[in-house]
Design an enzyme around this catalytic site. Structure first.
Site, PDB file in Angstrom:
ATOM      1  N   LYS A 206      27.275  14.484   3.188  1.00 31.63           N
ATOM      2  CA  LYS A 206      28.408  15.424   3.268  1.00 31.63           C
ATOM      3  C   LYS A 206      29.716  14.697   3.611  1.00 31.63           C
ATOM      4  O   LYS A 206      30.762  14.980   3.034  1.00 31.63           O
ATOM      5  CB  LYS A 206      28.101  16.509   4.302  1.00 31.63           C
ATOM      6  CG  LYS A 206      26.959  17.430   3.869  1.00 31.63           C
ATOM      7  CD  LYS A 206      26.498  18.315   5.022  1.00 31.63           C
ATOM      8  CE  LYS A 206      25.333  19.210   4.606  1.00 31.63           C
ATOM      9  NZ  LYS A 206      24.668  19.854   5.734  1.00 31.63           N
ATOM     10  N   GLY A 303      21.532  28.097   6.205  1.00 30.48           N
ATOM     11  CA  GLY A 303      20.984  29.452   6.153  1.00 30.48           C
ATOM     12  C   GLY A 303      21.246  30.067   4.783  1.00 30.48           C
ATOM     13  O   GLY A 303      22.195  29.702   4.085  1.00 30.48           O
TER      14      GLY A 303
HETATM   15  N1  HSE Z   1      19.741  21.069   6.406  1.00 24.65           N
HETATM   16  C1  HSE Z   1      21.137  21.327   6.340  1.00 24.65           C
HETATM   17  C2  HSE Z   1      21.637  21.542   7.753  1.00 24.65           C
HETATM   18  C3  HSE Z   1      21.380  22.545   5.472  1.00 24.65           C
HETATM   19  O1  HSE Z   1      20.833  21.640   8.681  1.00 24.65           O
HETATM   20  O2  HSE Z   1      22.831  21.582   7.950  1.00 24.65           O
HETATM   21  C4  HSE Z   1      22.720  22.575   4.841  1.00 24.65           C
HETATM   22  O3  HSE Z   1      23.023  21.422   4.134  1.00 24.65           O
END
Ligand code: HSE
Length: 437
Positions: A206, A303
């Site tokens: 990210k 979610g």
């Molecule tokens: N597994 C990720 C989190 C979900 O816990 O943020 C969203 O990318």
């Protein structure tokens, strides 16, 4: 106007959420858009058939996703399979077939985004990915559009809901790491392989995407330094708290004179900072830019419905721009593709940070002085210090917070401290960000 036709690759947590949002908010979405959005095809495993039938009864269900990405009944392919195996081939083939794509797949974009966006440009289609970063928070829109007037200077974000949920439960309830992880999986926050969450890969994907959008570089996941939360000791969470800090898994990218810093690691934050108070599965991203100053974006980072909210917003964007000249669309990486340029990234040893050190040493005269002397020789100034006796031993734990320095100096200091005959175990080091305005 005719409905826009969606082909859904995957009807798991986010896919199911997407179908639900499109069904439950159909009227409101169509009131905004002036046309309907209809899921015409769903691809999944045989066991998903019933769920697809229930959530989108009008859609055709297939277990052969490759037929969906070339189907004449699909205008936009929504890829929610995740991963870089089949998902990569399907996305590339959807684009090659002239379909617009919406994806929540941060791994795919962080690792293969350059190739995907190049093909999309060549085929004159849009690839939208709001849901890939920070779940329901519209951070991609903020970086690409809302902050377009600025030189972005830095981004710091809590961008993995699962890790934040674990750290919060450990701090607030003293819960054990494994128990909270299990709970996060049951709640649908964690990735299929939760090591991606706890070892920092998900956050690294990210922050890699956000870094490229902020600084106009190609995606460069290999430049991202990463460290997860699995080796964090609950003692450090407690000591940090005593010093007025909280530990968060932070994704950081920053433009410096040496180049771009890109990193993910547990980080001490002063408890007075807003980011330090982002708890549970919530995410928050702080962006510092030259004209606007500091802005902060907060919301659910994982979610079904929050992530689906971002997926559907991307579908809406595509519908609005589908007939626009490609020149008038928002560039995939925020900057015109001819202006996206490779830049120097800074290795971890050259980053600037403050540090938390925990040293276990013999509780005897001169030990503290020798540690302070090592730090002084590296020109590292101490901001705070506490010492704790270790019960039933002649050992002490010395916890030190330093002022800002360059990582190679702290590494050299740690090496020298560990070589002291009075120091018995490896030094724990956690980076600290004061996040001054
Ligand atoms: N597994 C990720 C989190 C979900 O816990 O943020 C969203 O990318």
């Amino acid at each position: 106007m005719e409905a826009i036709r969606i082909g859904l690759l995957g009807i798991g947590t986010v896919g199911g959420g997407t179908a639900q949002v499109l069904r439950d908010n159909a009227q409101e979405i169509s009131r905004r858009l002036g046309r309907d959005i209809r899921i015409t095809e769903v691809a999944g495993r045989e066991r998903d058939r019933e769920k697809a039938q229930e959530l989108c009864p009008e859609a055709e269900f297939t277990t052969q996703p490759e037929t969906l990405v070339s189907s004449p009944n699909v205008d936009v392919v929504v890829e929610l399979f995740g991963g870089t195996g089949a998902a990569k081939d399907l996305v590339l083939s959807a684009i090659a077939n002239g379909k617009h794509v919406v994806t929540a797949n941060k791994k795919l974009l962080a690792e293969y985004g350059n190739e995907i966006f190049a093909l999309a440009e060549n085929k004159n289609v849009m690839v939208q990915f709001e849901a890939a970063v920070a779940g329901g928070i519209p951070i991609i829109k903020a970086l690409r559009e809302g902050l377009a007037a600025n030189n972005i200077q830095s981004i710091a974000g809590i961008i993995n809901g699962t890790s934040n949920f674990i750290l919060t439960e450990m701090r607030e309830k003293g819960s054990a790491f494994a128990d909270v992880l299990k709970q996060a999986q049951e709640l649908g926050y964690a990735e299929a392989d939760p090591t991606f969450d706890i070892e920092g890969h998900d956050a690294a994907h990210k922050i890699t995407i956000m870094s490229a959008l902020a600084f106009g570089t190609p995606l460069n996941f290999n430049a991202c330094y990463l460290e997860g939360i699995s080796r964090l000791d609950s003692r450090d969470i407690k000591y940090a708290e005593e010093l007025g800090y909280r530990i968060k898994l932070l994704g950081i990218t920053r433009k410096t004179d040496k180049g771009i810093e890109l990193r993910v690691h547990p980080t001490l934050l002063p408890e007075s900072r807003l980011l330090a108070n982002v708890n549970g599965v919530m995410n928050a991203v702080r962006v510092k830019a030259d004209m606007v100053g500091e802005t902060l974006y907060y919301g659910p980072g994982a979610g079904a419905l929050p992530t689906a909210s971002a997926v559907v917003a991307d579908i809406v964007d595509i519908c609005r721009l589908i007939s626009a000249d490609a020149e008038h669309r928002v560039p995939h990486l925020a900057f015109k593709s001819g202006k996206v340029s490779a830049q120097q990234f800074v290795g971890i040893e050259e980053i600037s940070s403050s540090y938390y050190l925990r040293v276990q040493a013999a509780d005897q005269a001169g030990v503290l002085a020798s540690i302070a002397d090592i730090l002084a020789r590296q020109n590292i100034s101490i901001e705070a210090l506490i010492q704790k006796g270790v019960l039933d031993t002649k050992q002490a734990e010395i916890v030190i917070l330093t002022h800002g320095t360059v990582e190679k100096y702290i590494q050299a200091a740690i090496e020298a401290i560990e070589a002291l005959p009075t120091v018995s175990s490896p030094v724990t080091m956690i980076r600290m960000e004061p996040l001054h305005g």
